[in-house]
Design a protein around this motif. Structure first.
Motif, PDB file in Angstrom:
ATOM      1  N   VAL A  45       0.847  -1.203   0.000  1.00 29.66           N
ATOM      2  CA  VAL A  45       0.000   0.000   0.000  1.00 29.66           C
ATOM      3  C   VAL A  45       0.883   1.253   0.000  1.00 29.66           C
ATOM      4  O   VAL A  45       0.548   2.257  -0.636  1.00 29.66           O
ATOM      5  N   ILE A  46       2.018   1.195   0.695  1.00 26.34           N
ATOM      6  CA  ILE A  46       2.934   2.351   0.722  1.00 26.34           C
ATOM      7  C   ILE A  46       3.470   2.604  -0.679  1.00 26.34           C
ATOM      8  O   ILE A  46       3.483   3.737  -1.155  1.00 26.34           O
ATOM      9  N   SER A  47       3.878   1.553  -1.339  1.00 25.87           N
ATOM     10  CA  SER A  47       4.375   1.686  -2.703  1.00 25.87           C
ATOM     11  C   SER A  47       3.285   2.226  -3.623  1.00 25.87           C
ATOM     12  O   SER A  47       3.544   3.083  -4.468  1.00 25.87           O
ATOM     13  N   HIS A  48       2.080   1.746  -3.442  1.00 25.71           N
ATOM     14  CA  HIS A  48       0.971   2.178  -4.299  1.00 25.71           C
ATOM     15  C   HIS A  48       0.693   3.677  -4.151  1.00 25.71           C
ATOM     16  O   HIS A  48       0.498   4.376  -5.148  1.00 25.71           O
ATOM     17  N   TYR A  49       0.680   4.195  -2.920  1.00 24.99           N
ATOM     18  CA  TYR A  49       0.284   5.586  -2.701  1.00 24.99           C
ATOM     19  C   TYR A  49       1.455   6.570  -2.681  1.00 24.99           C
ATOM     20  O   TYR A  49       1.260   7.756  -2.912  1.00 24.99           O
ATOM     21  N   PHE A  50       2.672   6.083  -2.377  1.00 25.36           N
ATOM     22  CA  PHE A  50       3.802   7.016  -2.262  1.00 25.36           C
ATOM     23  C   PHE A  50       5.006   6.643  -3.122  1.00 25.36           C
ATOM     24  O   PHE A  50       5.872   7.470  -3.321  1.00 25.36           O
ATOM     25  N   GLY A  51       5.100   5.417  -3.555  1.00 23.78           N
ATOM     26  CA  GLY A  51       6.249   4.985  -4.352  1.00 23.78           C
ATOM     27  C   GLY A  51       7.306   4.302  -3.518  1.00 23.78           C
ATOM     28  O   GLY A  51       8.002   3.433  -4.005  1.00 23.78           O
ATOM     29  N   GLY A  52       7.459   4.693  -2.253  1.00 24.45           N
ATOM     30  CA  GLY A  52       8.447   4.063  -1.383  1.00 24.45           C
ATOM     31  C   GLY A  52       8.593   4.819  -0.075  1.00 24.45           C
ATOM     32  O   GLY A  52       7.909   5.825   0.169  1.00 24.45           O
ATOM     33  N   LYS A  53       9.515   4.336   0.761  1.00 25.08           N
ATOM     34  CA  LYS A  53       9.720   4.925   2.092  1.00 25.08           C
ATOM     35  C   LYS A  53      10.170   6.378   2.000  1.00 25.08           C
ATOM     36  O   LYS A  53       9.655   7.237   2.723  1.00 25.08           O
ATOM     37  N   GLN A  54      11.130   6.684   1.139  1.00 27.48           N
ATOM     38  CA  GLN A  54      11.652   8.043   1.066  1.00 27.48           C
ATOM     39  C   GLN A  54      10.552   9.036   0.686  1.00 27.48           C
ATOM     40  O   GLN A  54      10.444  10.118   1.271  1.00 27.48           O
ATOM     41  N   GLU A  55       9.733   8.672  -0.276  1.00 25.47           N
ATOM     42  CA  GLU A  55       8.649   9.559  -0.696  1.00 25.47           C
ATOM     43  C   GLU A  55       7.623   9.739   0.428  1.00 25.47           C
ATOM     44  O   GLU A  55       7.077  10.827   0.620  1.00 25.47           O
ATOM     45  N   LEU A  56       7.395   8.672   1.188  1.00 17.75           N
ATOM     46  CA  LEU A  56       6.475   8.782   2.329  1.00 17.75           C
ATOM     47  C   LEU A  56       7.074   9.672   3.425  1.00 17.75           C
ATOM     48  O   LEU A  56       6.370  10.482   4.030  1.00 17.75           O
ATOM     49  N   LEU A  57       8.367   9.549   3.668  1.00 13.04           N
ATOM     50  CA  LEU A  57       9.009  10.427   4.656  1.00 13.04           C
ATOM     51  C   LEU A  57       8.908  11.895   4.229  1.00 13.04           C
ATOM     52  O   LEU A  57       8.620  12.771   5.048  1.00 13.04           O
ATOM     53  N   GLU A  58       9.143  12.150   2.953  1.00 13.66           N
ATOM     54  CA  GLU A  58       9.040  13.520   2.461  1.00 13.66           C
ATOM     55  C   GLU A  58       7.606  14.037   2.572  1.00 13.66           C
ATOM     56  O   GLU A  58       7.382  15.191   2.934  1.00 13.66           O
ATOM     57  N   ALA A  59       6.647  13.181   2.294  1.00  9.15           N
ATOM     58  CA  ALA A  59       5.236  13.571   2.434  1.00  9.15           C
ATOM     59  C   ALA A  59       4.908  13.860   3.899  1.00  9.15           C
ATOM     60  O   ALA A  59       4.130  14.775   4.200  1.00  9.15           O
ATOM     61  N   THR A  60       5.514  13.110   4.798  1.00  7.91           N
ATOM     62  CA  THR A  60       5.282  13.331   6.229  1.00  7.91           C
ATOM     63  C   THR A  60       5.845  14.684   6.655  1.00  7.91           C
ATOM     64  O   THR A  60       5.205  15.422   7.416  1.00  7.91           O
ATOM     65  N   VAL A  61       7.020  15.025   6.165  1.00  6.97           N
ATOM     66  CA  VAL A  61       7.615  16.333   6.481  1.00  6.97           C
ATOM     67  C   VAL A  61       6.746  17.454   5.893  1.00  6.97           C
ATOM     68  O   VAL A  61       6.485  18.461   6.549  1.00  6.97           O
ATOM     69  N   ARG A  62       6.295  17.277   4.648  1.00  4.32           N
ATOM     70  CA  ARG A  62       5.413  18.297   4.050  1.00  4.32           C
ATOM     71  C   ARG A  62       4.122  18.436   4.859  1.00  4.32           C
ATOM     72  O   ARG A  62       3.601  19.530   5.021  1.00  4.32           O
TER      73      ARG A  62
END
Length: 192
Positions: A45-62
């Protein structure tokens, strides 16, 4: 197949799980598996919505940056533009609001600051945050100080906010946001 309308719900759920994971395990201990386990979803699900961990971390910071900006706008809407001191107090209060000093948020901010030294996108987000604070402070300081004093005063207040926030986040005790804001406001008034 994902349900229609699930994207914002899942993204918010995964960002919340990332905040919890970083608070519990640190940035390096946070994995796709730790986030998905906390969120109660599969790792895919993380890959589906964010592409990966790094993109999810960046989304969390944003998300943290947007939350801070939303809090600031809400507080600035409560004061008049003709009262620069009230605007400065609102900026200080927004930086010490409950959400920003919450344990999960504070630990994620700390991890973000640390990692921003090594990750260009996180460094860019940090610069955005820094410039936004500096600009907001300068705008409200201009009616109160001589022009040649504004930049240094804004830098000093920003350093005071960051310093109090950092000391509070590293303390064994929970950061008292109201006390930190009061100290910062006293510092501000001593500059004027």
């Amino acid at each position: 197949m994902p349900k229609v309308g699930m994207k914002p719900i899942r993204q918010a759920q995964l960002i919340e799980a990332t905040l919890v994971s970083v608070a519990r395990l640190g940035l390096h201990g946070t994995t796709v598996n730790s986030i998905s386990k906390i969120a109660g979803v599969s790792a895919g699900v993380i890959s589906h919505y964010f592409g990966g961990k790094q993109e999810l971390l960046e989304a969390t910071v944003r998300f943290l940056l947007q939350s801070l900006q939303d809090e600031l706008f809400a507080r600035l809407n409560e004061v008049t533009k003709q009262d620069p001191l009230a605007r400065l107090d609102a900026i200080i209060d927004a930086n010490f609001c409950q959400f920003q000093i919450d344990d999960d948020s504070a630990k994620t901010w700390m991890a973000f600051w640390s990692q921003a030294m090594h990750e260009p996108e996180l460094a860019r987000l940090q610069r955005v945050n820094e410039r936004r604070l500096h600009s907001n402070l300068k705008y409200s300081l201009r009616p109160l100080l001589d022009a040649d004093q504004v930049d240094d005063a804004a830098e000093s207040i920003a350093a005071m906010i960051d310093g109090l926030w950092l000391r509070g986040a590293l303390s064994e005790k929970t950061l008292d946001g109201q006390h930190a804001a009061d100290l910062c406001k006293r510092f501000l008034r001593a500059l004027l």
